[in-house]
Design a protein around this motif. Structure first.
Motif, mmCIF file in Angstrom:
data_model
loop_
_atom_site.group_PDB
_atom_site.id
_atom_site.type_symbol
_atom_site.label_atom_id
_atom_site.label_comp_id
_atom_site.label_asym_id
_atom_site.label_seq_id
_atom_site.Cartn_x
_atom_site.Cartn_y
_atom_site.Cartn_z
ATOM 1 N N MET A 103 0.828 -1.212 0.000
ATOM 2 C CA MET A 103 0.000 0.000 0.000
ATOM 3 C C MET A 103 0.858 1.256 0.000
ATOM 4 O O MET A 103 0.525 2.229 -0.681
ATOM 5 C CB MET A 103 -0.951 0.013 1.193
ATOM 6 C CG MET A 103 -2.153 -0.885 1.028
ATOM 7 S SD MET A 103 -3.217 -0.458 -0.381
ATOM 8 C CE MET A 103 -3.949 1.061 0.191
ATOM 9 N N LEU A 104 1.945 1.247 0.741
ATOM 10 C CA LEU A 104 2.840 2.403 0.753
ATOM 11 C C LEU A 104 3.383 2.651 -0.649
ATOM 12 O O LEU A 104 3.334 3.780 -1.157
ATOM 13 C CB LEU A 104 3.982 2.196 1.746
ATOM 14 C CG LEU A 104 5.048 3.281 1.776
ATOM 15 C CD1 LEU A 104 4.451 4.642 2.119
ATOM 16 C CD2 LEU A 104 6.153 2.927 2.743
ATOM 17 N N ALA A 105 3.854 1.601 -1.303
ATOM 18 C CA ALA A 105 4.397 1.748 -2.658
ATOM 19 C C ALA A 105 3.312 2.208 -3.635
ATOM 20 O O ALA A 105 3.550 3.100 -4.468
ATOM 21 C CB ALA A 105 5.010 0.426 -3.120
ATOM 22 N N LEU A 106 2.128 1.631 -3.525
ATOM 23 C CA LEU A 106 1.030 2.018 -4.420
ATOM 24 C C LEU A 106 0.582 3.464 -4.161
ATOM 25 O O LEU A 106 0.297 4.204 -5.105
ATOM 26 C CB LEU A 106 -0.157 1.059 -4.266
ATOM 27 C CG LEU A 106 0.027 -0.327 -4.869
ATOM 28 C CD1 LEU A 106 -1.064 -1.266 -4.380
ATOM 29 C CD2 LEU A 106 0.057 -0.257 -6.382
ATOM 30 N N ASN A 107 0.516 3.844 -2.886
ATOM 31 C CA ASN A 107 0.158 5.229 -2.547
ATOM 32 C C ASN A 107 1.143 6.213 -3.174
ATOM 33 O O ASN A 107 0.745 7.241 -3.731
ATOM 34 C CB ASN A 107 0.142 5.437 -1.022
ATOM 35 C CG ASN A 107 -1.173 5.091 -0.376
ATOM 36 O OD1 ASN A 107 -2.224 5.464 -0.873
ATOM 37 N ND2 ASN A 107 -1.114 4.383 0.732
ATOM 38 N N LEU A 108 2.427 5.901 -3.075
ATOM 39 C CA LEU A 108 3.444 6.793 -3.642
ATOM 40 C C LEU A 108 3.315 6.865 -5.165
ATOM 41 O O LEU A 108 3.419 7.948 -5.754
ATOM 42 C CB LEU A 108 4.837 6.334 -3.223
ATOM 43 C CG LEU A 108 5.147 6.484 -1.737
ATOM 44 C CD1 LEU A 108 6.487 5.819 -1.395
ATOM 45 C CD2 LEU A 108 5.139 7.947 -1.313
ATOM 46 N N ALA A 109 3.074 5.732 -5.798
ATOM 47 C CA ALA A 109 2.905 5.717 -7.258
ATOM 48 C C ALA A 109 1.654 6.503 -7.664
ATOM 49 O O ALA A 109 1.671 7.249 -8.654
ATOM 50 C CB ALA A 109 2.820 4.271 -7.760
ATOM 51 N N ALA A 133 -8.795 -1.482 -5.100
ATOM 52 C CA ALA A 133 -9.357 -0.242 -5.639
ATOM 53 C C ALA A 133 -8.247 0.686 -6.113
ATOM 54 O O ALA A 133 -8.348 1.297 -7.186
ATOM 55 C CB ALA A 133 -10.219 0.453 -4.585
ATOM 56 N N LEU A 134 -7.187 0.765 -5.340
ATOM 57 C CA LEU A 134 -6.065 1.629 -5.715
ATOM 58 C C LEU A 134 -5.445 1.143 -7.027
ATOM 59 O O LEU A 134 -5.192 1.940 -7.938
ATOM 60 C CB LEU A 134 -5.032 1.648 -4.577
ATOM 61 C CG LEU A 134 -4.058 2.814 -4.561
ATOM 62 C CD1 LEU A 134 -3.415 2.944 -3.189
ATOM 63 C CD2 LEU A 134 -3.014 2.742 -5.622
ATOM 64 N N LYS A 135 -5.241 -0.143 -7.129
ATOM 65 C CA LYS A 135 -4.671 -0.698 -8.365
ATOM 66 C C LYS A 135 -5.563 -0.387 -9.571
ATOM 67 O O LYS A 135 -5.069 0.006 -10.623
ATOM 68 C CB LYS A 135 -4.475 -2.216 -8.232
ATOM 69 C CG LYS A 135 -3.300 -2.619 -7.392
ATOM 70 C CD LYS A 135 -3.204 -4.143 -7.345
ATOM 71 C CE LYS A 135 -1.938 -4.615 -6.693
ATOM 72 N NZ LYS A 135 -1.850 -6.101 -6.679
#
Length: 171
Positions: A103-109, A133-135
């Motif tokens: 989640m941290l990596a996805l949030n940053l992306a 959902a983020l993906k």
């Protein structure tokens, strides 16, 4: 025929502007949103308050929406000492470390791609649902994503306003 507002709403309706605005700021940090809701007092019931919130959320311009989003921490990192943030992100609290790191990596992306925090109504969602959902949302156009963010903000504001009035009833 007018209905009588519940006690918490009556308190909100009759509070000094500064007190009501401070309460609204805890719901949504957008000054424009809070000012619009304040200007429409008194409310005859929760549904009228929620409808005013929806109208104010739709009316936010780009800068106002950015201001509102800035008040939300990234998913997986609730604001320390903020019970609303922790409560809303409860689905990430017991998540495995691997999911938290993902989640941290996805949030940053996401922030790199869209220029703002990933905003989702996390209440009742699991960590896996938020990640999925983020993906999915990473593939959206900025315009599509902005529309989704506005919808998610509206959901969050409704939950928080309902809680504000309910908490007010208990005091």
């Amino acid at each position: 025929m007018t209905s009588t507002p519940q006690p918490g709403l009556t308190r909100f309706n009759t509070s000094p502007d500064s007190v009501a605005l401070a309460a609204l700021h805890e719901v949504c940090v957008s000054r424009a949103w809070g000012t619009q809701l304040l200007a429409r007092r008194p409310y005859t019931g929760l549904n009228a308050l929620l409808a005013a919130s929806d109208t104010a959320t739709v009316a936010l311009d780009g800068a106002d929406l950015a201001e509102a989003m800035a008040g939300h921490p990234p998913i997986g990192r609730p604001k320390p000492g903020d019970p609303a943030s922790a409560r809303e992100q409860r689905g990430m609290a017991g998540a495995p470390e691997a999911l938290k790191a993902e989640m941290l990596a996805l949030n940053l992306a996401y922030q790199e791609r869209f220029g703002h925090v990933f905003l989702i109504c996390a209440t009742g969602a699991t960590g896996e649902q938020m990640r999925d959902a983020l993906k999915t949302r990473m593939g959206h156009t900025p315009e599509r994503e902005r529309a989704i963010v506005r919808t998610e903000l509206g959901k969050i504001n409704r939950i928080r306003l309902t809680r504000l009035v309910a908490e007010d009833d208990d005091s």
